[in-house]
Design a protein around this motif. Structure first.
Motif, PDB file in Angstrom:
ATOM      1  N   GLU A 188      29.074  34.318  33.013  1.00 19.66           N
ATOM      2  CA  GLU A 188      30.229  34.612  33.865  1.00 19.66           C
ATOM      3  C   GLU A 188      31.427  34.905  32.969  1.00 19.66           C
ATOM      4  OE1 GLU A 188      31.860  33.017  38.118  1.00 19.66           O
ATOM      5  OE2 GLU A 188      31.277  31.502  36.651  1.00 19.66           O
ATOM      6  N   TYR A 189      32.271  35.886  33.384  1.00 18.18           N
ATOM      7  CA  TYR A 189      33.374  36.303  32.528  1.00 18.18           C
ATOM      8  C   TYR A 189      34.470  36.950  33.379  1.00 18.18           C
ATOM      9  CZ  TYR A 189      35.486  37.927  28.140  1.00 18.18           C
ATOM     10  OH  TYR A 189      36.319  38.134  27.067  1.00 18.18           O
ATOM     11  N   PHE A 190      35.690  36.923  32.859  1.00 12.82           N
ATOM     12  CA  PHE A 190      36.841  37.514  33.536  1.00 12.82           C
ATOM     13  C   PHE A 190      37.490  38.542  32.609  1.00 12.82           C
ATOM     14  CE2 PHE A 190      36.049  33.449  35.474  1.00 12.82           C
ATOM     15  CZ  PHE A 190      36.254  33.668  36.827  1.00 12.82           C
ATOM     16  N   PRO A 191      36.905  39.734  32.507  1.00 18.01           N
ATOM     17  CA  PRO A 191      37.412  40.743  31.570  1.00 18.01           C
ATOM     18  C   PRO A 191      38.737  41.360  32.022  1.00 18.01           C
ATOM     19  CG  PRO A 191      35.579  41.620  32.813  1.00 18.01           C
ATOM     20  CD  PRO A 191      35.690  40.184  33.200  1.00 18.01           C
ATOM     21  N   SER A 192      39.551  41.723  31.046  1.00 15.85           N
ATOM     22  CA  SER A 192      40.819  42.399  31.312  1.00 15.85           C
ATOM     23  C   SER A 192      40.570  43.846  31.736  1.00 15.85           C
ATOM     24  CB  SER A 192      41.680  42.367  30.039  1.00 15.85           C
ATOM     25  OG  SER A 192      42.746  43.287  30.134  1.00 15.85           O
ATOM     26  N   LEU A 193      41.391  44.324  32.670  1.00 18.80           N
ATOM     27  CA  LEU A 193      41.359  45.725  33.096  1.00 18.80           C
ATOM     28  C   LEU A 193      42.790  46.242  33.070  1.00 18.80           C
ATOM     29  CD1 LEU A 193      39.780  48.154  34.235  1.00 18.80           C
ATOM     30  CD2 LEU A 193      40.207  47.245  36.525  1.00 18.80           C
ATOM     31  N   LYS A 194      43.072  47.128  32.125  1.00 13.76           N
ATOM     32  CA  LYS A 194      44.428  47.653  31.959  1.00 13.76           C
ATOM     33  C   LYS A 194      44.497  49.088  32.487  1.00 13.76           C
ATOM     34  CE  LYS A 194      45.735  44.889  27.917  1.00 13.76           C
ATOM     35  NZ  LYS A 194      46.147  44.926  26.499  1.00 13.76           N
ATOM     36  N   PHE A 195      45.406  49.312  33.427  1.00 12.32           N
ATOM     37  CA  PHE A 195      45.688  50.649  33.934  1.00 12.32           C
ATOM     38  C   PHE A 195      46.852  51.229  33.143  1.00 12.32           C
ATOM     39  CE2 PHE A 195      43.622  48.484  37.442  1.00 12.32           C
ATOM     40  CZ  PHE A 195      42.763  49.444  37.948  1.00 12.32           C
ATOM     41  N   LEU A 196      46.719  52.475  32.730  1.00 11.73           N
ATOM     42  CA  LEU A 196      47.724  53.095  31.868  1.00 11.73           C
ATOM     43  C   LEU A 196      48.685  53.997  32.631  1.00 11.73           C
ATOM     44  CD1 LEU A 196      45.468  53.921  28.787  1.00 11.73           C
ATOM     45  CD2 LEU A 196      46.654  51.788  29.365  1.00 11.73           C
ATOM     46  N   ASP A 197      48.461  54.184  33.911  1.00 13.39           N
ATOM     47  CA  ASP A 197      49.452  54.835  34.778  1.00 13.39           C
ATOM     48  C   ASP A 197      49.209  54.363  36.199  1.00 13.39           C
ATOM     49  OD1 ASP A 197      48.038  57.171  36.434  1.00 13.39           O
ATOM     50  OD2 ASP A 197      47.191  57.221  34.415  1.00 13.39           O
ATOM     51  N   VAL A 198      50.247  54.359  37.001  1.00  9.58           N
ATOM     52  CA  VAL A 198      50.148  53.821  38.361  1.00  9.58           C
ATOM     53  C   VAL A 198      49.295  54.726  39.246  1.00  9.58           C
ATOM     54  CG1 VAL A 198      51.476  53.166  40.425  1.00  9.58           C
ATOM     55  CG2 VAL A 198      52.297  52.516  38.161  1.00  9.58           C
ATOM     56  N   GLY A 199      49.250  56.015  38.944  1.00 12.27           N
ATOM     57  CA  GLY A 199      48.370  56.908  39.691  1.00 12.27           C
ATOM     58  C   GLY A 199      46.916  56.481  39.605  1.00 12.27           C
ATOM     59  N   GLN A 234      55.985  47.843  29.709  1.00  7.20           N
ATOM     60  CA  GLN A 234      54.976  47.424  28.725  1.00  7.20           C
ATOM     61  C   GLN A 234      53.873  48.450  28.469  1.00  7.20           C
ATOM     62  OE1 GLN A 234      53.651  43.709  30.436  1.00  7.20           O
ATOM     63  NE2 GLN A 234      52.058  44.672  31.664  1.00  7.20           N
ATOM     64  N   GLY A 235      53.890  49.564  29.207  1.00  5.56           N
ATOM     65  CA  GLY A 235      52.927  50.621  28.952  1.00  5.56           C
ATOM     66  C   GLY A 235      51.605  50.479  29.679  1.00  5.56           C
ATOM     67  N   TYR A 236      51.435  49.441  30.458  1.00  4.69           N
ATOM     68  CA  TYR A 236      50.206  49.231  31.221  1.00  4.69           C
ATOM     69  C   TYR A 236      50.450  48.192  32.314  1.00  4.69           C
ATOM     70  CZ  TYR A 236      49.850  45.050  28.268  1.00  4.69           C
ATOM     71  OH  TYR A 236      50.111  43.857  27.625  1.00  4.69           O
ATOM     72  N   VAL A 237      49.564  48.185  33.287  1.00  5.44           N
ATOM     73  CA  VAL A 237      49.496  47.103  34.278  1.00  5.44           C
ATOM     74  C   VAL A 237      48.135  46.453  34.110  1.00  5.44           C
ATOM     75  CG1 VAL A 237      49.365  46.531  36.729  1.00  5.44           C
ATOM     76  CG2 VAL A 237      51.081  48.172  35.928  1.00  5.44           C
ATOM     77  N   GLU A 238      48.124  45.141  33.899  1.00  2.00           N
ATOM     78  CA  GLU A 238      46.876  44.436  33.597  1.00  2.00           C
ATOM     79  C   GLU A 238      46.383  43.634  34.792  1.00  2.00           C
ATOM     80  OE1 GLU A 238      45.025  41.935  29.874  1.00  2.00           O
ATOM     81  OE2 GLU A 238      47.154  41.669  30.336  1.00  2.00           O
ATOM     82  N   SER A 239      45.127  43.836  35.098  1.00  2.00           N
ATOM     83  CA  SER A 239      44.438  43.042  36.105  1.00  2.00           C
ATOM     84  C   SER A 239      43.275  42.328  35.409  1.00  2.00           C
ATOM     85  CB  SER A 239      43.922  43.946  37.218  1.00  2.00           C
ATOM     86  OG  SER A 239      43.313  43.198  38.249  1.00  2.00           O
ATOM     87  N   TYR A 240      42.615  41.435  36.142  1.00  3.60           N
ATOM     88  CA  TYR A 240      41.452  40.750  35.586  1.00  3.60           C
ATOM     89  C   TYR A 240      40.289  40.843  36.563  1.00  3.60           C
ATOM     90  CZ  TYR A 240      44.314  38.936  31.841  1.00  3.60           C
ATOM     91  OH  TYR A 240      45.128  38.864  30.741  1.00  3.60           O
ATOM     92  N   GLU A 241      39.177  41.316  36.044  1.00  7.21           N
ATOM     93  CA  GLU A 241      37.973  41.399  36.847  1.00  7.21           C
ATOM     94  C   GLU A 241      37.217  40.069  36.816  1.00  7.21           C
ATOM     95  OE1 GLU A 241      36.682  45.982  36.517  1.00  7.21           O
ATOM     96  OE2 GLU A 241      36.456  44.868  34.653  1.00  7.21           O
ATOM     97  N   HIS A 242      36.241  39.960  37.673  1.00 10.34           N
ATOM     98  CA  HIS A 242      35.388  38.763  37.730  1.00 10.34           C
ATOM     99  C   HIS A 242      33.943  39.241  37.761  1.00 10.34           C
ATOM    100  CE1 HIS A 242      34.116  34.914  40.184  1.00 10.34           C
ATOM    101  NE2 HIS A 242      33.563  34.968  38.989  1.00 10.34           N
ATOM    102  N   ARG A 243      33.207  38.924  36.724  1.00  9.16           N
ATOM    103  CA  ARG A 243      31.820  39.352  36.616  1.00  9.16           C
ATOM    104  C   ARG A 243      30.907  38.151  36.344  1.00  9.16           C
ATOM    105  NH1 ARG A 243      33.962  43.140  38.375  1.00  9.16           N
ATOM    106  NH2 ARG A 243      34.094  45.274  37.567  1.00  9.16           N
TER     107      ARG A 243
END
Length: 251
Positions: A188-199, A234-243
């Motif tokens: 089980e892991y919670f990887p980072s997911l960074k979006f580089l533009d809001v679109g 900050q150049g990105y918006v960071e979310s966290y996934e759950h796998r």
């Protein structure tokens, strides 16, 4: 920040087409941290050419084809109508059996058919998995857990309520062992997911509608603007996934 220009760009992302399970439109626009395990390598460890294979929720069959498994020993399921049609166009002519699924508890297969069932991010019924697997058969699943993108969902959607808050490795392990499966591997892991533009977030949220229910650019405009401020800072918006991943053998 020109709100009207941003809104126009975001509306274009909102209507961008999507086929199969192909996120190539976001190439270079997001960064997804890898899980500690490799789903493909785990499958390769157990899959042999003589096995009868089922890929549940195959999408457009993109990943399945890379396995190079004999087509005549391969079946797939898919529930979403556009993907079912895509599979019939792409996979059936190769000799792969394509089945549309309407209910996880009623899979269109006989008992004890498959040596291996693989399932990446698709729902399932443990009892049905047990029914259609041969004795000693292997079920390999990588799942999206109940906390997937929890922060981002709350950032965009008022009063967000996750659909499957209890979906996690611990609970699924208990379900399989209670049905007599032996657990061969788990993680089980919670990887980072960074979006580089809001679109990119707009495109993603429109597709993953179960995590962003009711999302539209118009209804979430103020919240998108707040994310744009974060992006500019900050150049990105960071979310966290759950796998999580499970490999289980039918006894």
């Amino acid at each position: 920040m020109n709100i009207e220009t941003l809104k126009k760009d975001w509306k274009m992302e909102e209507i961008e087409s999507f086929k199969g399970w192909d996120f190539s439109h976001l190439e270079g626009r997001w960064k997804e941290q890898a899980t500690p395990w490799d789903y493909r390598k785990i499958i390769d460890k157990y899959l042999s050419p003589e096995n009868v294979l089922l890929d549940m929720g195959t999408g457009g069959g993109e990943f399945l084809i890379t396995l190079g498994h004999p087509f005549e020993r391969t079946s797939v399921t898919e529930g979403w109508e556009p993907n079912v049609n895509l599979c019939k166009e792409k996979l059936e002519p190769l000799g792969i059996c394509v089945k549309q699924v309407f209910n996880d508890s009623e899979l269109p297969f006989e008992d004890n058919v498959f040596d291996i069932i693989i399932n990446r991010h698709e729902s399932y019924d443990v009892n049905e998995i047990r029914r259609i697997l041969k004795k000693g058969g292997i079920f390999i699943t990588q799942q999206v857990g109940g906390k997937n993108n929890e922060w981002l969902s709350n950032a965009l959607i008022n009063n967000f309520q996750p659909l499957y808050p209890s979906l996690n490795l611990e609970n699924e392990t208990k379900r399989f062992t209670s049905e007599g499966f032996a657990i061969l591997y788990e993680g089980e892991y919670f990887p980072s997911l960074k979006f580089l533009d809001v679109g990119a977030i707009v495109y993603y949220a429109k597709i993953i509608e179960w995590e962003f229910p009711g999302f539209t650019v118009d209804s979430c405009l103020e919240r998108l603007i707040e994310l744009e401020k974060v992006m500019q800072l900050q150049g990105y918006v960071e979310s966290y996934e759950h796998r999580f991943i499970l490999v289980a053998r039918k006894s």
